[in-house]
Motif scaffolding. Structure first.
Motif, short mmCIF file in Angstrom:
data_model
loop_
_atom_site.label_atom_id
_atom_site.label_comp_id
_atom_site.label_asym_id
_atom_site.label_seq_id
_atom_site.Cartn_x
_atom_site.Cartn_y
_atom_site.Cartn_z
N PHE A 71 -19.30 7.05 -12.46
CA PHE A 71 -18.09 7.32 -11.92
C PHE A 71 -18.39 8.49 -11.10
O PHE A 71 -18.54 9.74 -11.76
N LYS A 72 -18.09 8.48 -9.66
CA LYS A 72 -18.17 9.85 -8.92
C LYS A 72 -17.03 10.40 -8.42
O LYS A 72 -16.93 11.34 -8.53
N ALA A 73 -15.93 9.71 -8.42
CA ALA A 73 -14.61 10.31 -7.97
C ALA A 73 -13.66 9.01 -7.84
O ALA A 73 -13.90 7.87 -7.97
N GLY A 74 -12.37 9.58 -8.16
CA GLY A 74 -11.21 8.71 -7.85
C GLY A 74 -10.15 9.44 -7.15
O GLY A 74 -10.12 10.74 -6.98
N MET A 75 -9.36 8.46 -6.51
CA MET A 75 -8.17 9.17 -5.73
C MET A 75 -7.11 8.12 -5.95
O MET A 75 -6.94 6.94 -5.35
N PRO A 76 -5.79 8.50 -6.72
CA PRO A 76 -4.80 7.68 -6.29
C PRO A 76 -4.15 8.16 -5.23
O PRO A 76 -4.08 9.20 -4.80
N THR A 77 -3.51 6.93 -4.63
CA THR A 77 -2.80 6.89 -3.49
C THR A 77 -1.57 7.88 -3.37
O THR A 77 -1.27 8.62 -2.34
N HIS A 78 -1.12 8.17 -4.70
CA HIS A 78 -0.17 8.90 -4.83
C HIS A 78 0.48 9.09 -6.42
O HIS A 78 -0.06 8.45 -7.28
N GLY A 79 1.18 10.10 -6.55
CA GLY A 79 1.44 10.41 -7.88
C GLY A 79 2.42 9.56 -8.77
O GLY A 79 3.29 10.15 -9.38
N HIS A 80 2.39 8.47 -8.75
CA HIS A 80 3.14 7.46 -9.68
C HIS A 80 2.38 6.96 -10.53
O HIS A 80 1.05 6.62 -10.25
N GLY A 81 2.56 6.64 -11.76
CA GLY A 81 1.73 6.24 -12.96
C GLY A 81 1.13 5.41 -12.64
O GLY A 81 -0.24 5.05 -13.43
N ASP A 82 1.36 4.11 -12.12
CA ASP A 82 0.91 2.89 -11.83
C ASP A 82 -0.42 3.05 -10.75
O ASP A 82 -1.23 2.15 -10.97
N HIS A 83 -0.53 4.16 -10.15
CA HIS A 83 -1.77 4.49 -9.44
C HIS A 83 -2.59 5.45 -10.03
O HIS A 83 -3.75 5.46 -9.84
#
Ligand SMILES: [Zn+2]
Length: 464
Positions: A159-171
């Motif tokens: 795993f190199k990195a992650g990014m949620p599209t926005h700050g809602h838990g499902d993401h």
């Protein structure tokens, strides 16, 4: 026959004339570009939509334009989904569908896994992988993402990195598991960083069983509204701050490879229109900038982490079922990508008017170009007059006063003409170079009035 002198030619023919002069010798029967009179466009099809009459509310004008832009291509789910939160109270029923979608290889380097209502895209990089979004729960990351990676021959520990599209838990919830298990940065739009921190009380429950109640984040400046780049394992990824759904939502582009070809897929980070006017205006602005980014980058298709919204789920299903045929269903082409985003833009504009009926924004209309072409050769065979007749239409009918430029691939020759009241324009250009097999490109860069923006479009044809 002597060569024409350059000063006798229309400016559009100068490049071709320069070629003629440079090549020396050879006869020239064509001194001036002309339009082949045999070029006849098929009779215009009746417009599929009727323009809303004068007096129609701004809100309805944008919804009607969303429908018209969707046309037949996106008439069903996409039109409904992009506008869902504008026209309906509550969430779309698709958000209730928790059926698991096992890890599915969409491209050589791109995978989807999750549930039918929300999931993650895995982007394989040189030495590991990047996650767009993280799954709705830590358990889903553990039980869907991780075994899915193993099944695809990817080491979960890479795993190199992650990014949620926005700050809602499902993401972002699942990224808690990934970071705790494997380390690695988690990027987030700066205005949403607090949502992933220990100051957000929900994380104590959502991250239950973990040693800490936060995700360590690397913030991307929300206030920077031009495209940004994050580099993951040597792979540059384009990210665009599109606040609105949440204050720190990001959208962007992922590269998708087939063999040695790399395509581009655009994602819209937060679907669900805001309920306050300032945020709705930001959401609209984000939709417009995402459209412009997808146009500038010549993006080939769309993906969405709520995959039912833009039709991604049906494409994942088709790939899984082996019913996608010989081509990748995500590669819909730039024109269709922009058409989809134009529906999003109109839905976003309608939401602004749902909150304030007095705001006036022009409608963004998609356009199409029809073209007939020919190349006529002089008696001596070394001088060619290439011409085309084109028609530009929007969903309501012909577009008048639109400038069309013709370019012949492999030459510097161009010509420009303006459409008449029937949306038709024609021009010709001269070239000394063989034309057989060359592509003639017609492009309309778009035009606007106070009430309407006509989006650009193009067409191409190969000369016989
Ligand atoms: Zn959300």
């Amino acid at each position: 026959m002597p060569h024409p002198s350059i000063h006798r030619l229309a400016p559009a023919a100068l490049a071709a004339a320069t070629l003629l002069a440079a090549c020396g010798g050879g006869g020239s029967d064509f001194a001036t570009p002309f339009v082949d009179s045999a070029l006849v466009l098929p009779t215009a099809a009746a417009p599929r939509f009727t323009e809303p009459p004068a007096g129609t509310s701004e809100y309805q004008r944008h919804l009607d334009t969303a429908t018209a832009n969707a046309g037949t291509e996106f008439a069903g789910e996409q039109r409904r989904q992009w506008c869902y939160s504008v026209e309906n109270v509550g969430a779309p029923p698709e958000l209730q569908n928790t059926t698991v979608v096992p890890m599915t290889r969409l491209f050589d380097n791109l995978y989807y896994a999750g549930r039918r209502w929300v999931g993650v895209y895995v982007l394989k990089t040189a030495n590991g992988y990047f996650l767009l979004d993280g799954q709705n729960t830590l358990a889903d990351a553990r039980e869907i993402t991780v075994p899915g990676l193993v099944a695809m021959g990817i080491d979960p520990a890479s795993f190199k990195a992650g990014m949620p599209t926005h700050g809602h838990g499902d993401h972002y919830n699942g990224l808690k598991h990934m970071q705790d298990a494997y380390g690695g940065p988690v990027y987030i739009g700066s205005a949403d960083a607090a949502a992933l921190s220990a100051t957000n009380p929900r994380n104590t429950t959502a991250f239950a069983g973990s040693a800490t109640n936060f995700i360590t984040t690397t913030a991307l400046p929300t206030e920077v509204l031009t495209p940004q780049t994050i580099t993951v394992d040597g792979q540059a990824l384009t990210v665009l701050s599109t606040p609105g759904h949440t204050p720190g939502t990001v959208s962007g582009i992922l590269p998708a490879t087939i063999g040695d070809k790399t395509y581009k897929l655009v994602y819209w980070g937060g679907t669900g229109t805001p309920t306050t006017l300032p945020l709705a205006k930001q959401y609209l602005d984000g939709a417009e900038r995402t459209y412009q980014l997808a146009k500038a980058e010549n993006v080939d298709g769309t993906i969405h982490t709520h995959p039912f919204v833009d039709g991604s789920l049906a494409k994942v299903d088709a790939i899984r079922a082996g019913t996608a045929g010989g081509r990748n269903p995500f590669l819909i082409g730039n024109a269709s990508t922009l058409r989809s985003l134009s529906v999003l833009r109109e839905c976003s504009a309608a939401k602004v008017n749902a909150l304030d009926a007095t705001v006036v924004n022009p409608v963004w209309l998609t356009t199409t170009v029809e073209m007939v072409v020919s190349s006529l050769t002089s008696g001596s065979g070394d001088n060619h007059n290439v011409s085309a007749r084109v028609r530009i239409s929007d969903p309501y009918g012909p577009v008048a006063n639109a400038a069309v430029t013709l370019r012949l691939a492999g030459t510097t020759g161009t010509c420009t003409a303006t459409t008449d009241s029937t949306g038709v324009a024609a021009c010709g250009l001269l070239t000394y170079l063989p034309t057989k097999g060359k592509t003639l490109q017609a492009s309309f860069d778009g035009t606007s009035t106070a009430a309407k923006v006509w989006l650009g479009s193009g067409a191409s044809a190969v000369l016989n």
